[in-house]
Write an enzyme that holds these catalytic residues in place. Structure first.
Site, PDB file in Angstrom:
ATOM      1  N   CYS A  74     -87.279 -27.066 -53.407  1.00 51.89           N
ATOM      2  CA  CYS A  74     -87.634 -27.699 -52.129  1.00 51.89           C
ATOM      3  C   CYS A  74     -87.651 -29.219 -52.197  1.00 51.89           C
ATOM      4  O   CYS A  74     -87.918 -29.883 -51.192  1.00 51.89           O
ATOM      5  CB  CYS A  74     -88.952 -27.134 -51.598  1.00 51.89           C
ATOM      6  N   HIS A 104     -83.439 -30.628 -34.402  1.00 52.27           N
ATOM      7  CA  HIS A 104     -82.159 -31.135 -34.924  1.00 52.27           C
ATOM      8  C   HIS A 104     -82.258 -32.550 -35.483  1.00 52.27           C
ATOM      9  O   HIS A 104     -81.268 -33.295 -35.490  1.00 52.27           O
ATOM     10  CB  HIS A 104     -81.027 -31.012 -33.891  1.00 52.27           C
ATOM     11  N   GLU A 140     -92.225 -21.461 -41.426  1.00 48.44           N
ATOM     12  CA  GLU A 140     -91.136 -22.273 -41.981  1.00 48.44           C
ATOM     13  C   GLU A 140     -89.949 -21.399 -42.374  1.00 48.44           C
ATOM     14  O   GLU A 140     -88.796 -21.794 -42.247  1.00 48.44           O
ATOM     15  CB  GLU A 140     -91.637 -23.061 -43.178  1.00 48.44           C
TER      16      GLU A 140
END
Ligand SMILES: Nc1nc2c(c(=O)[nH]1)N=C([C@H](O)[C@H](O)COP(=O)(O)OP(=O)(O)OP(=O)(O)O)CN2
Length: 146
Positions: free
Chosen positions: A25, A71, A133
């Site tokens: 991550c 986005h 998530e």
């Protein structure tokens, strides 16, 4: 006494990385996030029995998310490498966070900073934000009700 909440689901896609993460991550990557906003009325249900109309939560909270996070790429202000790299992409939407953009910290930002601003004057406050998530992982933050 009973507690009544109106809950609005908002989906968005965003890029981030978890700065100083021990494994994968740490890479720049993205998620299709799903947020659940739990709203409660400051003074009871309205004349027709609502905390608030679901469409108002969509307009206010979803509008903010669309404008700022959807986005886009979220990077911690201390993550100067990621910020420098992402800002090289012309026109890239970038949101600089005050905390490392983990699911926990993103949920915290929505609850403590975004919601009070965008819901001011609506007669509701958020008591909880749940942020998925991935299909397997979510973070939840709620205000202390003591
Ligand atoms: N407590 C937290 N742990 C992790 C966070 C976070 O925000 N808070 N974020 C990440 C990564 O950004 C990402 O979510 C990757 O998660 P992952 O462990 O890969 O979970 P997946 O559901 O995608 O896949 P699994 O196959 O179940 O691992 C990491 N940790």
């Amino acid at each position: 006494m009973e507690q009544i909440h109106a809950v609005r689901r908002i989906q968005f896609a965003a890029g981030h990385r978890v700065f100083q993460h021990e494994s994968k991550c740490r890479n720049l990557h993205g998620h299709n996030y799903v947020a659940f906003f739990h709203a409660r009325a400051e003074s009871g249900l309205d004349a027709i029995g609502r905390v608030i109309d679901f469409s108002v939560l969509k307009e206010k909270l979803g509008g903010w998310v669309d404008e700022n996070w959807d986005h886009g790429f979220l990077a911690w202000e201390k993550d100067t490498e990621a910020l420098e790299a992402i800002r090289k992409v012309p026109g890239q939407k970038v949101y600089v966070t005050k905390r490392n953009p983990t699911a926990e910290n993103m949920a915290l930002e929505l609850l403590l900073e975004v919601a009070p601003k965008v819901l001011a004057g609506t007669g509701v406050t958020l008591s909880r934000v749940v942020l998925w998530e991935t299909e397997n992982c979510y973070a939840e933050v709620q205000v202390d009700v003591r």
